[in-house]
Design an enzyme around this catalytic site. Structure first.
Site, short mmCIF file in Angstrom:
data_model
loop_
_atom_site.label_atom_id
_atom_site.label_comp_id
_atom_site.label_asym_id
_atom_site.label_seq_id
_atom_site.Cartn_x
_atom_site.Cartn_y
_atom_site.Cartn_z
CE1 TYR A 80 13.51 13.66 10.10
CE2 TYR A 80 14.34 15.62 8.99
CZ TYR A 80 13.38 15.00 9.77
OH TYR A 80 12.31 15.73 10.22
CG PHE A 132 -12.62 6.13 0.37
CD1 PHE A 132 -13.07 4.85 0.12
CD2 PHE A 132 -11.60 6.31 1.30
CE1 PHE A 132 -12.50 3.76 0.78
CE2 PHE A 132 -11.04 5.23 1.95
CZ PHE A 132 -11.49 3.95 1.70
CB THR A 133 -14.85 5.85 4.81
OG1 THR A 133 -13.65 5.20 4.39
CG2 THR A 133 -16.03 4.91 4.62
CG ASP A 223 -8.74 9.17 -4.25
OD1 ASP A 223 -7.71 8.50 -4.45
OD2 ASP A 223 -9.48 8.98 -3.27
CE LYS A 266 -6.86 1.28 -0.37
NZ LYS A 266 -7.87 2.31 -0.19
NE ARG A 389 -17.43 -0.32 3.68
CZ ARG A 389 -16.42 0.41 4.15
NH1 ARG A 389 -15.54 0.94 3.37
NH2 ARG A 389 -16.30 0.64 5.44
CG PHE A 455 -17.58 0.71 9.86
CD1 PHE A 455 -17.84 2.06 9.96
CD2 PHE A 455 -16.42 0.28 9.24
CE1 PHE A 455 -16.93 2.99 9.44
CE2 PHE A 455 -15.51 1.19 8.72
CZ PHE A 455 -15.77 2.55 8.82
C1 PLP Z 1 -7.99 3.57 0.43
C2 PLP Z 1 -8.45 4.80 -0.21
C3 PLP Z 1 -8.13 6.06 0.32
C4 PLP Z 1 -7.38 6.23 1.62
O1 PLP Z 1 -6.10 5.69 1.55
P1 PLP Z 1 -5.36 5.11 2.85
O2 PLP Z 1 -4.00 4.82 2.37
O3 PLP Z 1 -6.12 3.92 3.30
O4 PLP Z 1 -5.39 6.18 3.88
C5 PLP Z 1 -8.58 7.17 -0.37
N1 PLP Z 1 -9.30 7.05 -1.49
C6 PLP Z 1 -9.62 5.87 -2.03
C7 PLP Z 1 -10.41 5.81 -3.29
C8 PLP Z 1 -9.21 4.69 -1.41
O5 PLP Z 1 -9.55 3.51 -1.95
#
Ligand code: PLP
Length: 482
Positions: A80, A132-133, A223, A266, A389, A455
């Protein structure tokens, strides 16, 4: 234009790995694909994966892992607090990014939640190259205003601009003037700008953004979720960076930011995420949120196995032979489609190949969701699952009117090292067939429309019997084949 290694012949990419574990795929007959997409309300998010042949919905958490990542997962130290695995990851991040402090989180949006809570107050603006969303959702939830200041070229579908993800510096200065420095939460730069087609920014652009931030004392948040593709494009497309190593470029980008965060779904080909900084003050300000929302400071909601995999994945991201794979496959797919006259977003970016549904289905009005219709049609024609999209991904305004999206794209994500070239060629072949028969494809209308995130959960019907006609034409052209 084979300026890239690992191309042979006429710009054909070459896989620099071999496949040692496989997963069986299903390819349903066209009639069953039609049934499946109907049951899913013509929404590719609601398809069952067993009914999908090539899953090109996303690159999130579905990139292939390496033998070394899997081996490292066996060594995970499960505790932990004070896990050796965490120390290993922290050390790797320090080595690659040069950042002293690392705060783990369960995925990218968790970092966005925390950064928004710490920095965004009602009425504050967050200038960014593109949203980003999940980023936008968290900023808006905290009362902030998202200001997108991409260069004008950014939204041009057909372009040869090498860095469509650049931020427009004049627009940034104008925004600072408009809001006043005190009402800007932070400036955000997103690598491989996701929603405009995985388009990169240049190192030169980030340096220019940094100079503005320095001048006004604004924090620069980076980011880095799609950093791998962006690194590759900087190395390939930016003249002054051709002699730099991937490691040097990475280090310079990280040095330019005050805060860097990433989704390890990613970056690093695993699952998880985190926030990195060199500032003790920032670290201390953010730290208290981690145990509150994520988990203890030495795991932040991630499993130790995933943390081991991220540490190795980050190291592998410094290898050009590895990070070239995604962009080269995407370039191949985009170029093949373009040669056949299919409207695609150019130049090819990272993340995936993007079909321009507005041009592909120019007879379908935006209120009938051309990108959504194209997603359903392509699944019927091929078993390939893409992601809409466009307008469908927007939300209606307060009066219930449609907000028409700037672009109508069907994104076909290319999970790294997952598909073979013949699978990509299959997808290209079916897309070209669909383009030749595009007049058969009609629009969609909502049958069930959720108020938020429609969506994800919404269900739609075709506006006419166009899908029956498409299936009939498929049988006519392809005979008994799937
Ligand atoms: C996917 C993504 C996120 C969010 O990451 P998650 O791990 O899906 O929460 C943030 N910014 C960008 C550019 C992304 O492609």
């Amino acid at each position: 234009m084979a300026d890239v290694k690992f191309f042979y012949g006429d710009d054909v990419p070459l896989e620099m790995h071999k496949v040692r574990i496989v997963q069986k795929l299903n390819l349903l007959p066209v009639e069953q694909r039609w049934e499946a997409v109907t049951a899913a309300g013509n929404n590719t998010f609601l398809l069952q994966n067993r009914d999908v042949f090539m899953d090109m919905l996303t690159d999130s958490g579905v990139n292939a892992m390496s033998d070394r990542q899997l081996a490292a997962m066996m060594e995970a130290d499960d505790s932990y607090a004070g896990s050796e695995t965490f120390t290993k990851l922290e050390r790797k991040i320090r080595e690659i990014f040069g950042t002293e402090f690392f705060l783990p989180a369960h995925q990218g949006r968790a970092c966005e939640n925390i950064l928004s809570q710490v920095y965004v107050q009602p009425g504050f603006a967050v200038p960014m190259n593109y949203h980003f969303t999940t980023t936008k959702a968290h900023i808006v939830l905290n009362g902030g205003i998202v200001e997108e200041i991409f260069i004008d070229e950014g939204l041009k579908v057909k372009s040869n601009h090498p860095f469509k993800g650049n931020m427009d510096i004049d627009k940034l200065l104008a925004l600072i003037e408009k809001y006043g420095v005190d009402r800007i939460a932070f400036v955000r730069l997103e690598a491989g700008a996701n929603l405009i087609g995985g388009q990169p920014f240049s190192l030169e652009n980030m340096r220019a953004v940094r100079r503005v931030c320095d001048r006004f004392g604004l924090p620069l948040v980076f980011d880095a979720s799609l950093l791998a593709d962006n690194l590759y494009f900087i190395k390939k497309r930016e003249e002054s960076c051709k002699q730099m190593s991937i490691r040097e470029i990475t280090r310079e980008l990280a040095d330019l930011a005050d805060i860097m965060y990433f989704s390890a779904r990613k970056l690093g080909c695993a699952r998880g995420g985190g926030i990195c900084t060199n500032s003790k003050e920032i670290f201390q300000k953010i730290r208290e949120y981690i145990p509150l929302y994520e988990g203890f400071l030495t795991y932040g909601g991630m499993s130790v196995r995933e943390m081991e995999a991220i540490a190795v994945g980050l190291e592998e991201t410094m290898d050009e032979d590895m990070i070239c794979q995604g962009p080269q496959f995407i370039a191949f797919m985009t170029n093949e489609l373009e040669k056949a006259g299919v409207p695609v977003v150019t130049p090819p970016g990272g993340l995936g190949c993007h079909l321009d549904a507005m041009a592909f289905l120019e007879h379908v009005p935006q209120v009938q969701y051309p990108a959504g219709a194209l997603a359903a049609a392509l699944y019927i024609a091929s078993g390939v699952r893409g992601m809409e999209r466009g307008t469908l991904s927007e939300q209606r305004d307060e009066e219930g009117r449609e907000i028409l999206s700037n672009m109508e794209l069907l994104r076909l994500a290319m999970p790294r090292r997952v598909f073979t070239l013949s699978q990509v060629k299959y997808a290209v072949d079916r897309i070209i067939w669909l383009y030749e028969n595009r007049r058969l494809v009609g629009g969609l209308k909502f049958m069930e429309e959720p108020r938020v995130l429609r969506f994800f959960f919404g269900k739609l019907n075709p506006v006419s019997d166009w899908q029956a006609q498409l299936v009939a034409k498929f049988r006519e052209d392809f005979g008994a084949s799937l």
